[in-house]
Design a protein around this motif. Structure first.
Motif, short mmCIF file in Angstrom:
data_model
loop_
_atom_site.label_atom_id
_atom_site.label_comp_id
_atom_site.label_asym_id
_atom_site.label_seq_id
_atom_site.Cartn_x
_atom_site.Cartn_y
_atom_site.Cartn_z
N CYS A 1 0.75 -1.21 0.13
CA CYS A 1 -0.21 0.06 0.01
C CYS A 1 0.88 1.32 -0.02
N GLN A 2 0.70 2.03 -0.98
CA GLN A 2 1.58 3.40 -1.23
C GLN A 2 0.52 4.40 -1.20
N THR A 3 0.86 5.43 -0.42
CA THR A 3 0.20 6.66 -0.34
C THR A 3 0.85 7.98 -0.50
N MET A 4 0.17 8.94 -0.83
CA MET A 4 0.88 10.23 -1.21
C MET A 4 0.81 11.30 -0.13
N GLY A 5 1.67 11.90 0.27
CA GLY A 5 1.51 12.89 1.15
C GLY A 5 1.06 14.12 0.66
N THR A 6 0.66 15.25 1.76
CA THR A 6 0.00 16.34 1.18
C THR A 6 0.74 17.63 1.71
N LEU B 1 4.75 2.25 1.55
CA LEU B 1 5.34 3.38 0.80
C LEU B 1 4.80 4.69 0.98
N PHE B 2 5.56 5.85 1.06
CA PHE B 2 5.43 7.20 0.97
C PHE B 2 5.91 8.05 -0.09
#
Length: 320
Positions: free
Chosen positions: A88-93, A116-117
């Protein structure tokens, strides 16, 4: 099993499930300009339908959910594809230049099970910040792999690759720069292929650096940012999207670099001139792509994606 996916989705961050399946779902949020849309004629649609009509195998089976065999791509400590759990990969804000805010958010993502980030890197200052972010995370005992989203600037990608575990590049603008909507008239396929030499010249240094440092790469094609070169030759078609990615993949393999994967994002509101609308284009692109993956040995794991937007406010504070 997806570790922490429901929590991360609840945080309303942009989430990408890196899977070894043959399906994907990107929620569209952008559209092409009117001039680019004109490139998609009924003739191009008919040509595209002919392109995909011969496709036989684009998934293991259409009768049940079954993972397809792929090679393993390593992003730092995280394996992607093959028999491994879905990552699971997510994108920062945050603003990437705000090192401490980005570090805090990466820690919160890791604490709820994110694998992952991903952070955006627009220029040299953001690339330099990546080094500080990585160093600070290590100091705090966090080894969650960082993924840098790169557009337009090959030199920035080289600098960033020294700090992060995975690089995402967009074939539509990595070598061609800012989006142009000019139509190019090619006399023949040889003239079109000749321009790949320039792409190879610009892209090879990043391939060599990722190979030497053990970095992963995602070759991510966006429907809304295909280059004028690809649009002029293939039209606004699924084959254009797939071939755009495969040009870059060929350069990777030529340099004996195989730690990469693909993604495709289709973004269009409504049907426009396209017969069947966005849904047909979306499905055709993924079927064409997954069929093309069987030409690689072993096949490359294609990501499945869900894009959403928010500020991540619902994430709990990081554990100290």
């Amino acid at each position: 099993m997806v570790r922490g996916s429901s929590i991360l989705a609840g945080a309303c961050l942009s989430t990408l499930l890196l899977a070894s399946t043959a399906t994907a779902a990107f929620i569209p949020h952008a559209d092409l300009s009117a001039s680019s849309r004109r490139l998609s004629t009924r003739r191009a649609v008919r040509m595209n339908n002919k392109d995909i009509s011969h496709l036989k195998k684009y998934c293991e089976t259409v009768y049940q959910t079954k993972r397809r065999p792929t090679r393993t791509v390593w992003a730092g400590k995280v394996p992607i594809g093959s028999e491994h759990p879905i990552a699971c990969q997510t994108m920062g804000t945050t603003n990437t230049r705000d090192v401490m805010a980005t570090v805090e958010q990466a820690m919160r993502v890791a604490d709820v099970g994110g694998d992952l980030f991903r952070i955006t890197v627009q220029g040299k200052k953001e690339a330099e910040a990546c080094h500080s972010i990585r160093e600070e995370l290590f100091k705090r005992g966090y080894d969650i792999p960082l993924v840098a989203d790169i557009h337009f600037q090959p030199k920035v990608a080289l600098l960033t690759a020294e700090a992060v575990e995975k690089i995402r590049i967009n074939p539509g603008n990595f070598a061609d720069g800012a989006k142009k909507f000019t139509e190019i008239n090619y006399e023949n396929e040889e003239d079109f292929r000749r321009e790949v030499e320039y792409i190879e010249e610009v892209f090879t240094p990043l391939v060599e650096k990722c190979k030497s440092l053990g970095r992963a790469m995602r070759i991510g094609t966006n429907h809304g940012s295909l280059s004028a070169r690809i649009l002029s030759f293939y039209g606004d078609t699924p084959k254009g999207m797939v071939e755009s990615a495969f040009e870059f993949a060929h350069i990777c393999r030529k340099n004996d670099y195989h730690n990469f994967l693909f993604s495709m994002k289709v973004a269009r509101e409504g049907g426009g001139e396209r017969e069947g609308g966005m849904e047909v284009f979306f499905c055709s692109t993924w079927r064409f792509k997954c069929h093309a993956f069987w030409r690689t040995n072993p096949p490359t794991p294609p990501p499945s994606g869900l894009q959403s937007f928010g500020d991540g406010a619902s994430l709990p504070p990081p554990r100290r």
